[in-house]
Motif scaffolding. Structure first.
Motif, mmCIF file in Angstrom:
data_model
loop_
_atom_site.group_PDB
_atom_site.id
_atom_site.type_symbol
_atom_site.label_atom_id
_atom_site.label_comp_id
_atom_site.label_asym_id
_atom_site.label_seq_id
_atom_site.Cartn_x
_atom_site.Cartn_y
_atom_site.Cartn_z
ATOM 1 N N MET A 185 0.822 -1.205 0.000
ATOM 2 C CA MET A 185 0.000 0.000 0.000
ATOM 3 C C MET A 185 0.865 1.268 0.000
ATOM 4 S SD MET A 185 -3.282 -0.507 -0.148
ATOM 5 C CE MET A 185 -2.806 -1.672 -1.439
ATOM 6 N N GLY A 186 1.940 1.268 0.776
ATOM 7 C CA GLY A 186 2.805 2.440 0.815
ATOM 8 C C GLY A 186 3.473 2.718 -0.518
ATOM 9 N N LEU A 187 3.999 1.680 -1.145
ATOM 10 C CA LEU A 187 4.645 1.865 -2.442
ATOM 11 C C LEU A 187 3.652 2.270 -3.521
ATOM 12 C CD1 LEU A 187 7.094 -1.193 -2.418
ATOM 13 C CD2 LEU A 187 7.680 1.227 -2.135
ATOM 14 N N GLY A 203 6.865 13.067 -2.146
ATOM 15 C CA GLY A 203 7.871 13.171 -1.091
ATOM 16 C C GLY A 203 7.253 13.476 0.258
ATOM 17 N N LEU A 204 6.241 14.338 0.291
ATOM 18 C CA LEU A 204 5.551 14.630 1.551
ATOM 19 C C LEU A 204 4.843 13.386 2.088
ATOM 20 C CD1 LEU A 204 4.033 18.152 0.789
ATOM 21 C CD2 LEU A 204 5.809 17.618 2.469
ATOM 22 N N ALA A 205 4.236 12.605 1.194
ATOM 23 C CA ALA A 205 3.557 11.383 1.631
ATOM 24 C C ALA A 205 4.543 10.365 2.194
ATOM 25 C CB ALA A 205 2.780 10.776 0.461
ATOM 26 N N ALA A 206 5.671 10.173 1.505
ATOM 27 C CA ALA A 206 6.664 9.210 1.983
ATOM 28 C C ALA A 206 7.277 9.656 3.305
ATOM 29 C CB ALA A 206 7.748 9.029 0.917
ATOM 30 N N SER A 207 7.565 10.951 3.432
ATOM 31 C CA SER A 207 8.150 11.445 4.687
ATOM 32 C C SER A 207 7.157 11.336 5.833
ATOM 33 C CB SER A 207 8.585 12.899 4.503
ATOM 34 O OG SER A 207 7.479 13.721 4.194
ATOM 35 N N ASN A 208 5.883 11.549 5.552
ATOM 36 C CA ASN A 208 4.881 11.405 6.605
ATOM 37 C C ASN A 208 4.734 9.952 7.045
ATOM 38 O OD1 ASN A 208 3.189 12.868 8.281
ATOM 39 N ND2 ASN A 208 1.379 12.416 7.072
ATOM 40 N N LEU A 209 4.839 9.032 6.101
ATOM 41 C CA LEU A 209 4.802 7.611 6.439
ATOM 42 C C LEU A 209 5.965 7.233 7.348
ATOM 43 C CD1 LEU A 209 3.839 4.669 6.066
ATOM 44 C CD2 LEU A 209 5.123 4.611 3.925
ATOM 45 N N VAL A 210 7.152 7.689 7.011
ATOM 46 C CA VAL A 210 8.330 7.394 7.832
ATOM 47 C C VAL A 210 8.208 8.042 9.209
ATOM 48 C CG1 VAL A 210 10.822 7.741 8.006
ATOM 49 C CG2 VAL A 210 9.807 7.064 5.826
ATOM 50 N N LEU A 211 7.731 9.281 9.245
ATOM 51 C CA LEU A 211 7.609 9.991 10.515
ATOM 52 C C LEU A 211 6.601 9.315 11.438
ATOM 53 C CD1 LEU A 211 8.548 12.551 12.041
ATOM 54 C CD2 LEU A 211 6.610 13.749 11.010
ATOM 55 N N TYR A 212 5.507 8.833 10.883
ATOM 56 C CA TYR A 212 4.471 8.200 11.708
ATOM 57 C C TYR A 212 4.885 6.807 12.174
ATOM 58 C CZ TYR A 212 -0.128 6.526 13.166
ATOM 59 O OH TYR A 212 -1.178 6.014 13.897
#
Length: 440
Positions: A185-187, A203-212
């Motif tokens: 789902m993330g990819l 990039g904002l979506a990927a960074s938010n995924l990593v941050l959460y």
């Protein structure tokens, strides 16, 4: 002679016992009453349980042998039906597990904030296909983040009454399966945003995924600052939507993220106060657990509610929304601040729940008002242009110049240098500043 007849009679009886007659078999055969004269059997054996059973009789010498065969046609017909039912049950089971792993209702709220940011960043023309793709990509990334959160907190969720029935603690799905679901789902969501929107949104979506998943989730078991990190995570989706629509981040794009950041703190403080026992059992380091009286928890909630008060005026001053939204936003902020004030002066479960319900009502009304009263770029530019036309009287030379420019193709036109280029004011990164003036 009598003795000879008795011997012959006994010999005949013995021969009959060794070679039974067909009629004797018919009299003692336990066949169903539907087979004609066989129904007049005096046998006490149980009858056939299926009327569809077929009977095959063969004669070998004086013997008659009857074999009942099962209904093969019925078995063949029922096999696909049973397999289809198994497949349907399997699909229903995993669909339910994926729904709970994704925290679908929370993910839908994230999608709503992202969609609102997209509409605000679109101006007067909205690309509805791009809006749908942005919402779908945001939903996928949010589902991946929530699934990874549950993967890392299986043991913690198993100790809490509120979360012990989730798919992973209850054993309805395995951890590798959940990791595969979250990764896919993330990819897929990041790729969709990169292809259909732009790389900034991806990039904002990927960074938010990593941050959460990799910062906020482990921090919940280390330090109470996790609540403030989680507020940053919740503020990024509307910024993602704005970036997907406009391709840039400006000061105007920070309006809705600021509202979400300040809103989340009273929302989470109320939830943490109501679920203190569960958080203790789960081993989470929440801010409310180090505050037995609840005074600091209530004060943090009230302070962030007060931060919501000027947002309506800023939205009006920056040209994002009309004056009506300024009034509505102020009233909403005063309403949620009043519930936080009641909780501060009387720290009870009832007041905490009232503040929690007020926070649930605040966000959709705030976003809805922002969408209803938002200002379009063409309206702003038309207003400024009309004011300039009233201030200046057109001359014959300027009229001739306008006719000349109208006859030239649009791509070859150059902006007039005799007055401020007000057409650029709507796309300036800081619309509240005066429009740039270009002299001859």
């Amino acid at each position: 002679m009598w003795r000879r007849n008795s011997l012959s009679l006994s010999a005949k009886l013995a021969r009959l016992n060794s070679n039974p007659s067909p009629f004797l078999f018919l009299r003692t055969s336990p066949i169903s009453h539907r087979h004609g004269p066989l129904a007049r059997s005096n046998s006490t054996a149980p009858e056939s349980t299926s009327a569809a059973d077929s009977v095959t009789c063969s004669q070998s010498g004086p013997d008659v042998r009857c074999i009942a065969t099962p209904p093969a046609v019925g078995l063949v017909a029922s096999a696909p039906a049973s397999k289809a039912k198994e497949v349907a049950d399997l699909v229903k089971h995993y669909s339910r597990c994926y729904w709970e792993l994704s925290k679908a209702r929370l993910s839908m709220l994230v999608v709503a904030t992202s969609g609102t940011g997209y509409i605000l960043g679109s101006g007067s023309s909205i690309d509805y296909l791009g809006l749908c793709c942005t919402c779908a990509g945001t939903m996928m990334v949010a589902a991946a983040a929530n699934s990874l959160n549950q993967v890392f907190e299986v043991k913690n969720d198993a100790r809490m009454n509120r979360t012990r029935l989730r798919p992973l603690p209850s054993g309805r799905i395995t951890r590798p399966h959940a990791v595969m679901w979250a990764s896919s789902m993330g990819l897929a969501g990041t790729a969709l945003l990169a292809c259909e929107a732009n790389t900034l949104a991806a990039g904002l979506a990927a960074s938010n995924l990593v941050l959460y998943a990799f910062v906020y989730t482990p921090l919940k078991q280390i330090h109470p600052v996790n609540t403030w990190v989680g507020a940053i995570v919740g503020a990024i989706p509307p910024l993602l939507g704005w970036a997907a629509a406009s391709g840039q981040i400006s000061l105007n794009s920070m309006m809705l993220p600021a509202a979400l950041y300040f809103w989340q703190l009273p929302h989470f403080m109320a939830l943490a106060y109501l679920c203190r026992k569960d958080y203790v059992d789960g081993g989470f380091k929440m801010f409310s657990l180090a505050d037995p009286s609840g005074y600091r928890t209530a004060w943090v909630a009230l302070r962030n509610c007060l931060y919501l008060l000027p947002l309506g005026y800023l939205a009006y001053d920056w040209g994002i929304a009309s004056g009506w939204f300024c009034v509505e936003s102020t009233l909403l902020a005063l309403a949620i601040s009043s519930t936080a004030g009641l909780f501060l002066f009387n720290r009870t479960t009832k007041n905490a729940r009232r503040m929690f319900h007020a926070s649930l009502l605040y966000l959709p009304v705030f976003m809805g008002g922002l969408l209803v009263h938002r200002c379009y770029d063409n309206e702003l530019s038309a207003t400024v242009e009309n004011s300039n036309q009233l201030a200046e009287l057109p001359s014959s030379s300027s009229l001739d110049g306008d006719r000349t420019r109208s006859s030239t193709p649009r791509k070859n036109r150059r902006p007039a240098l005799s007055r401020p280029p007000v057409a650029y004011a709507s796309v300036a990164p800081f619309p509240f500043l005066p429009a740039p003036y270009v002299s001859n």
